[in-house]
Structures are given as structure tokens and as C-alpha cells.
Design a protein around this motif. Sequence first.
Motif, mmCIF file in Angstrom:
data_model
loop_
_atom_site.group_PDB
_atom_site.id
_atom_site.type_symbol
_atom_site.label_atom_id
_atom_site.label_comp_id
_atom_site.label_asym_id
_atom_site.label_seq_id
_atom_site.Cartn_x
_atom_site.Cartn_y
_atom_site.Cartn_z
ATOM 1 N N GLU A 186 0.830 -1.212 0.000
ATOM 2 C CA GLU A 186 0.000 0.000 0.000
ATOM 3 C C GLU A 186 0.864 1.261 0.000
ATOM 4 N N ILE A 187 1.964 1.243 0.733
ATOM 5 C CA ILE A 187 2.877 2.390 0.733
ATOM 6 C C ILE A 187 3.491 2.568 -0.653
ATOM 7 N N ALA A 188 3.884 1.457 -1.288
ATOM 8 C CA ALA A 188 4.434 1.526 -2.646
ATOM 9 C C ALA A 188 3.384 2.055 -3.619
ATOM 10 N N ASP A 189 2.130 1.706 -3.392
ATOM 11 C CA ASP A 189 1.036 2.220 -4.223
ATOM 12 C C ASP A 189 0.956 3.738 -4.128
ATOM 13 N N LYS A 190 1.150 4.269 -2.941
ATOM 14 C CA LYS A 190 1.080 5.722 -2.750
ATOM 15 C C LYS A 190 2.308 6.434 -3.314
ATOM 16 N N LEU A 191 3.443 5.744 -3.397
ATOM 17 C CA LEU A 191 4.680 6.370 -3.870
ATOM 18 C C LEU A 191 4.791 6.416 -5.388
ATOM 19 N N THR A 192 4.061 5.583 -6.094
ATOM 20 C CA THR A 192 4.151 5.543 -7.550
ATOM 21 C C THR A 192 2.801 5.876 -8.166
ATOM 22 N N SER A 193 2.838 6.499 -9.330
ATOM 23 C CA SER A 193 1.587 6.865 -9.998
ATOM 24 C C SER A 193 1.144 5.817 -11.022
ATOM 25 N N ASP A 194 2.047 4.960 -11.470
ATOM 26 C CA ASP A 194 1.716 3.968 -12.498
ATOM 27 C C ASP A 194 1.323 2.614 -11.930
ATOM 28 N N PHE A 195 1.249 2.520 -10.605
ATOM 29 C CA PHE A 195 0.876 1.279 -9.919
ATOM 30 C C PHE A 195 -0.274 1.601 -8.977
ATOM 31 N N LYS A 196 -1.351 0.827 -9.066
ATOM 32 C CA LYS A 196 -2.527 1.102 -8.262
ATOM 33 C C LYS A 196 -3.167 -0.197 -7.811
ATOM 34 N N THR A 197 -3.490 -0.264 -6.527
ATOM 35 C CA THR A 197 -4.294 -1.361 -6.012
ATOM 36 C C THR A 197 -5.598 -0.771 -5.501
ATOM 37 N N ASP A 198 -6.680 -1.406 -5.853
ATOM 38 C CA ASP A 198 -8.004 -0.924 -5.442
ATOM 39 C C ASP A 198 -8.406 -1.614 -4.140
ATOM 40 N N GLY A 199 -8.008 -1.024 -3.023
ATOM 41 C CA GLY A 199 -8.379 -1.570 -1.723
ATOM 42 C C GLY A 199 -7.277 -2.403 -1.093
ATOM 43 N N PHE A 200 -7.441 -2.608 0.201
ATOM 44 C CA PHE A 200 -6.440 -3.341 0.968
ATOM 45 C C PHE A 200 -6.468 -4.837 0.655
#
Length: 118
Positions: free
Chosen positions: A82-96
Motif C-alpha cells: 500500500e505504501i508503494a502504491d502511494k509512492l508511484t503513480s503507475d501502480f494502483k491497487t483498489d483496496g487493501f
Amino acid sequence: MLQWLIHILVDAAVLLIAAKLLSTVHIKGFSTALLVALIIGVLSFLLSWLLTAILTFATLGIFYFLGIGFITRIIAFAIVIEIADKLTSDFKTDGFMASIWLAVFIALAGGILDAILF
């Protein structure tokens, strides 16, 4: 060092495969997957032990007493994702929950890789 590089490459491949299998994981391409795998590897090295210790303390060690301590490690790894999701714009996870599934996939691939190669 070679073991770590192999893990980064395998984690990048797992990220791409998971993005194809899970509709809740989005990643642009292999270069983004490499960057995210590198971020996850560094954050895991720096934070995973602390998050695992906090989760173990918060649950009073119940998972370790029951012999299922891997659950706290998976949750800590999902927090790192989740932290990596917030640090990059080209990677996204929808929910925990997507991060938990991704953490399980990466942990399984890493365990299989360690059993085969090292």
C-alpha cells in the motif's frame, strides 16, 4: 546481491501476472513493475520487521501461539505494498484486499524461488 536481484525480477513478473489476473491491481508495464518491485523490496527490508513486531504486539502474539504467524507477515507486507502504491503513480491497487492477495502471490513466488534456487 544476486539473490536480491533475482527476487526483484521475479517480484516484477509476479506483479505483472497479478495485474492480469486481478482486476483490482493496475500496472502500466514491465519498467513500472521493476520500479515497484524495487520499492517493495527496499520498504520490506526497512519496515517489514517493524510492522510485524507491531502487529504481533497488537494481537498479543496470538497468531504465533497458534502457529500461523505468517498472517502477521502477510499483513505487514500488504501494508508495504500500500505504501508503494502511494509512492508511484503507475501502480494502483483498489483496496487493501488487493494488496493482501498481491502479498500472498509475492510471498508464494519468493518461497518457491528460494526452495528451487537457494
